[in-house]
Scaffold this motif. Structure first.
Motif, PDB file in Angstrom:
ATOM      1  N   TRP A   1     -51.414 -95.004   0.221  1.00 33.90           N
ATOM      2  CA  TRP A   1     -52.238 -95.069  -0.989  1.00 33.90           C
ATOM      3  C   TRP A   1     -53.697 -95.200  -0.606  1.00 33.90           C
ATOM      4  O   TRP A   1     -54.027 -95.428   0.541  1.00 33.90           O
ATOM      5  CB  TRP A   1     -51.833 -96.287  -1.825  1.00 33.90           C
ATOM      6  CG  TRP A   1     -50.418 -96.236  -2.266  1.00 33.90           C
ATOM      7  CD1 TRP A   1     -49.350 -96.846  -1.668  1.00 33.90           C
ATOM      8  CD2 TRP A   1     -49.895 -95.517  -3.370  1.00 33.90           C
ATOM      9  NE1 TRP A   1     -48.205 -96.543  -2.349  1.00 33.90           N
ATOM     10  CE2 TRP A   1     -48.503 -95.745  -3.399  1.00 33.90           C
ATOM     11  CE3 TRP A   1     -50.469 -94.708  -4.347  1.00 33.90           C
ATOM     12  CZ2 TRP A   1     -47.680 -95.186  -4.368  1.00 33.90           C
ATOM     13  CZ3 TRP A   1     -49.647 -94.152  -5.316  1.00 33.90           C
ATOM     14  CH2 TRP A   1     -48.278 -94.398  -5.317  1.00 33.90           C
ATOM     15  N   ASN A   2     -54.554 -95.100  -1.592  1.00 35.49           N
ATOM     16  CA  ASN A   2     -55.995 -95.268  -1.413  1.00 35.49           C
ATOM     17  C   ASN A   2     -56.595 -94.112  -0.626  1.00 35.49           C
ATOM     18  O   ASN A   2     -57.559 -94.293   0.119  1.00 35.49           O
ATOM     19  CB  ASN A   2     -56.304 -96.617  -0.737  1.00 35.49           C
ATOM     20  CG  ASN A   2     -57.644 -97.153  -1.155  1.00 35.49           C
ATOM     21  OD1 ASN A   2     -58.090 -96.903  -2.264  1.00 35.49           O
ATOM     22  ND2 ASN A   2     -58.291 -97.900  -0.280  1.00 35.49           N
TER      23      ASN A   2
ATOM     24  N   GLY B   1     -57.773 -85.087  -4.767  1.00 33.56           N
ATOM     25  CA  GLY B   1     -59.012 -85.028  -5.531  1.00 33.56           C
ATOM     26  C   GLY B   1     -59.044 -85.938  -6.743  1.00 33.56           C
ATOM     27  O   GLY B   1     -59.968 -85.870  -7.547  1.00 33.56           O
ATOM     28  N   THR B   2     -58.045 -86.809  -6.879  1.00 38.12           N
ATOM     29  CA  THR B   2     -58.000 -87.751  -8.006  1.00 38.12           C
ATOM     30  C   THR B   2     -57.969 -89.179  -7.468  1.00 38.12           C
ATOM     31  O   THR B   2     -57.665 -89.400  -6.292  1.00 38.12           O
ATOM     32  CB  THR B   2     -56.747 -87.531  -8.881  1.00 38.12           C
ATOM     33  OG1 THR B   2     -55.591 -87.989  -8.161  1.00 38.12           O
ATOM     34  CG2 THR B   2     -56.587 -86.074  -9.275  1.00 38.12           C
ATOM     35  N   PRO B   3     -58.222 -90.163  -8.326  1.00 38.84           N
ATOM     36  CA  PRO B   3     -58.138 -91.560  -7.887  1.00 38.84           C
ATOM     37  C   PRO B   3     -56.713 -91.968  -7.497  1.00 38.84           C
ATOM     38  O   PRO B   3     -56.518 -92.969  -6.829  1.00 38.84           O
ATOM     39  CB  PRO B   3     -58.603 -92.356  -9.106  1.00 38.84           C
ATOM     40  CG  PRO B   3     -59.343 -91.388  -9.958  1.00 38.84           C
ATOM     41  CD  PRO B   3     -58.762 -90.043  -9.679  1.00 38.84           C
ATOM     42  N   ASN B   4     -55.733 -91.189  -7.912  1.00 37.42           N
ATOM     43  CA  ASN B   4     -54.332 -91.502  -7.622  1.00 37.42           C
ATOM     44  C   ASN B   4     -53.793 -90.737  -6.405  1.00 37.42           C
ATOM     45  O   ASN B   4     -52.582 -90.685  -6.193  1.00 37.42           O
ATOM     46  CB  ASN B   4     -53.474 -91.195  -8.859  1.00 37.42           C
ATOM     47  CG  ASN B   4     -52.108 -91.827  -8.772  1.00 37.42           C
ATOM     48  OD1 ASN B   4     -51.960 -92.923  -8.243  1.00 37.42           O
ATOM     49  ND2 ASN B   4     -51.108 -91.141  -9.267  1.00 37.42           N
ATOM     50  N   ALA B   5     -54.655 -90.159  -5.610  1.00 36.32           N
ATOM     51  CA  ALA B   5     -54.214 -89.385  -4.441  1.00 36.32           C
ATOM     52  C   ALA B   5     -53.421 -90.282  -3.498  1.00 36.32           C
ATOM     53  O   ALA B   5     -53.806 -91.416  -3.214  1.00 36.32           O
ATOM     54  CB  ALA B   5     -55.416 -88.792  -3.719  1.00 36.32           C
ATOM     55  N   HIS B   6     -52.286 -89.769  -3.031  1.00 33.20           N
ATOM     56  CA  HIS B   6     -51.438 -90.511  -2.098  1.00 33.20           C
ATOM     57  C   HIS B   6     -50.587 -89.529  -1.306  1.00 33.20           C
ATOM     58  O   HIS B   6     -50.511 -88.352  -1.636  1.00 33.20           O
ATOM     59  CB  HIS B   6     -50.565 -91.531  -2.831  1.00 33.20           C
ATOM     60  CG  HIS B   6     -49.611 -90.930  -3.811  1.00 33.20           C
ATOM     61  ND1 HIS B   6     -50.004 -90.461  -5.053  1.00 33.20           N
ATOM     62  CD2 HIS B   6     -48.281 -90.697  -3.728  1.00 33.20           C
ATOM     63  CE1 HIS B   6     -48.950 -89.979  -5.692  1.00 33.20           C
ATOM     64  NE2 HIS B   6     -47.880 -90.107  -4.909  1.00 33.20           N
ATOM     65  N   ALA B   7     -49.972 -90.041  -0.266  1.00 30.54           N
ATOM     66  CA  ALA B   7     -49.154 -89.181   0.597  1.00 30.54           C
ATOM     67  C   ALA B   7     -47.811 -89.849   0.861  1.00 30.54           C
ATOM     68  O   ALA B   7     -47.718 -91.072   0.962  1.00 30.54           O
ATOM     69  CB  ALA B   7     -49.874 -88.924   1.911  1.00 30.54           C
ATOM     70  N   ASP B   8     -46.791 -89.015   0.979  1.00 29.89           N
ATOM     71  CA  ASP B   8     -45.462 -89.462   1.380  1.00 29.89           C
ATOM     72  C   ASP B   8     -45.238 -88.942   2.790  1.00 29.89           C
ATOM     73  O   ASP B   8     -45.415 -87.756   3.056  1.00 29.89           O
ATOM     74  CB  ASP B   8     -44.394 -88.908   0.432  1.00 29.89           C
ATOM     75  CG  ASP B   8     -42.999 -89.287   0.893  1.00 29.89           C
ATOM     76  OD1 ASP B   8     -42.660 -90.479   0.798  1.00 29.89           O
ATOM     77  OD2 ASP B   8     -42.264 -88.397   1.362  1.00 29.89           O
TER      78      ASP B   8
ATOM     79  N   VAL C   1     -44.798 -98.965  11.991  1.00 28.41           N
ATOM     80  CA  VAL C   1     -45.731 -97.841  11.813  1.00 28.41           C
ATOM     81  C   VAL C   1     -46.621 -98.090  10.596  1.00 28.41           C
ATOM     82  O   VAL C   1     -47.830 -97.832  10.632  1.00 28.41           O
ATOM     83  CB  VAL C   1     -44.965 -96.505  11.684  1.00 28.41           C
ATOM     84  CG1 VAL C   1     -45.892 -95.375  11.273  1.00 28.41           C
ATOM     85  CG2 VAL C   1     -44.263 -96.161  12.993  1.00 28.41           C
ATOM     86  N   ALA C   2     -46.056 -98.629   9.519  1.00 30.23           N
ATOM     87  CA  ALA C   2     -46.846 -98.930   8.315  1.00 30.23           C
ATOM     88  C   ALA C   2     -47.938 -99.948   8.627  1.00 30.23           C
ATOM     89  O   ALA C   2     -49.084 -99.779   8.201  1.00 30.23           O
ATOM     90  CB  ALA C   2     -45.934 -99.450   7.204  1.00 30.23           C
TER      91      ALA C   2
ATOM     92  N   ALA D   1     -60.317 -97.728   3.749  1.00 31.32           N
ATOM     93  CA  ALA D   1     -59.130 -98.377   4.310  1.00 31.32           C
ATOM     94  C   ALA D   1     -57.889 -97.919   3.557  1.00 31.32           C
ATOM     95  O   ALA D   1     -57.852 -97.945   2.322  1.00 31.32           O
ATOM     96  CB  ALA D   1     -59.273 -99.892   4.213  1.00 31.32           C
ATOM     97  N   LEU D   2     -56.889 -97.481   4.304  1.00 33.96           N
ATOM     98  CA  LEU D   2     -55.648 -97.011   3.693  1.00 33.96           C
ATOM     99  C   LEU D   2     -54.743 -98.194   3.362  1.00 33.96           C
ATOM    100  O   LEU D   2     -54.801 -99.231   4.011  1.00 33.96           O
ATOM    101  CB  LEU D   2     -54.914 -96.067   4.641  1.00 33.96           C
ATOM    102  CG  LEU D   2     -55.664 -94.796   5.017  1.00 33.96           C
ATOM    103  CD1 LEU D   2     -54.887 -94.012   6.059  1.00 33.96           C
ATOM    104  CD2 LEU D   2     -55.913 -93.950   3.786  1.00 33.96           C
ATOM    105  N   ARG D   3     -53.911 -98.010   2.349  1.00 34.86           N
ATOM    106  CA  ARG D   3     -52.856 -98.967   2.024  1.00 34.86           C
ATOM    107  C   ARG D   3     -51.545 -98.245   2.268  1.00 34.86           C
ATOM    108  O   ARG D   3     -51.360 -97.132   1.788  1.00 34.86           O
ATOM    109  CB  ARG D   3     -52.955 -99.430   0.579  1.00 34.86           C
ATOM    110  CG  ARG D   3     -54.203-100.250   0.304  1.00 34.86           C
ATOM    111  CD  ARG D   3     -54.233-100.748  -1.098  1.00 34.86           C
ATOM    112  NE  ARG D   3     -53.737 -99.690  -2.001  1.00 34.86           N
ATOM    113  CZ  ARG D   3     -53.605 -99.806  -3.296  1.00 34.86           C
ATOM    114  NH1 ARG D   3     -53.919-100.913  -3.888  1.00 34.86           N
ATOM    115  NH2 ARG D   3     -53.158 -98.817  -4.026  1.00 34.86           N
ATOM    116  N   VAL D   4     -50.645 -98.879   2.983  1.00 34.34           N
ATOM    117  CA  VAL D   4     -49.399 -98.231   3.382  1.00 34.34           C
ATOM    118  C   VAL D   4     -48.227 -99.140   3.061  1.00 34.34           C
ATOM    119  O   VAL D   4     -48.292-100.350   3.286  1.00 34.34           O
ATOM    120  CB  VAL D   4     -49.405 -97.922   4.896  1.00 34.34           C
ATOM    121  CG1 VAL D   4     -48.164 -97.157   5.293  1.00 34.34           C
ATOM    122  CG2 VAL D   4     -50.654 -97.151   5.285  1.00 34.34           C
TER     123      VAL D   4
END
Length: 94
Positions: free
Chosen positions: A6-7, A38-45, A59-60, A72-75
């Motif tokens: 996230w983030n 490109g949005t505030p909700n951008a995230h990756a799986d 790893v997280a 800073a990423l949130r994982v």
């Protein structure tokens, strides 16, 4: 096992996010899917190339300390990677 990142900065493209994660995780990153770029909700799986739960948590924690484009990423790691609730009791107690 999957991780959710996230983030993710709105300014990053899907390719930038994917390249960053693959560079940081190396062979552990089996697959990366990026959502809502490109949005505030951008995230990756991230699909990890491991079935051992503690590897995902480790790893997280490592990825949590990283920054992408200065942010800073949130994982988070999924506790189980299966359908339905898990019976946490040992087999002998079921």
């Amino acid at each position: 096992m999957h991780l959710t990142v996230w983030n993710v900065p709105e300014t990053c493209s899907e390719e930038e996010v994917r390249d960053f994660i693959k560079r940081e995780l190396g062979h552990y990153a089996k697959g990366v899917t990026v959502y809502d770029v490109g949005t505030p909700n951008a995230h990756a799986d991230i699909e990890l190339d491991s079935e051992v739960p503690y590897v995902g948590e480790s790893v997280a924690r490592e990825l949590q300390s990283r920054r992408l484009a200065g942010v800073a990423l949130r994982v988070s790691a999924a506790p189980f990677d299966c359908e339905g609730p898990q019976d946490a009791r040992p087999a002998a107690m079921r």
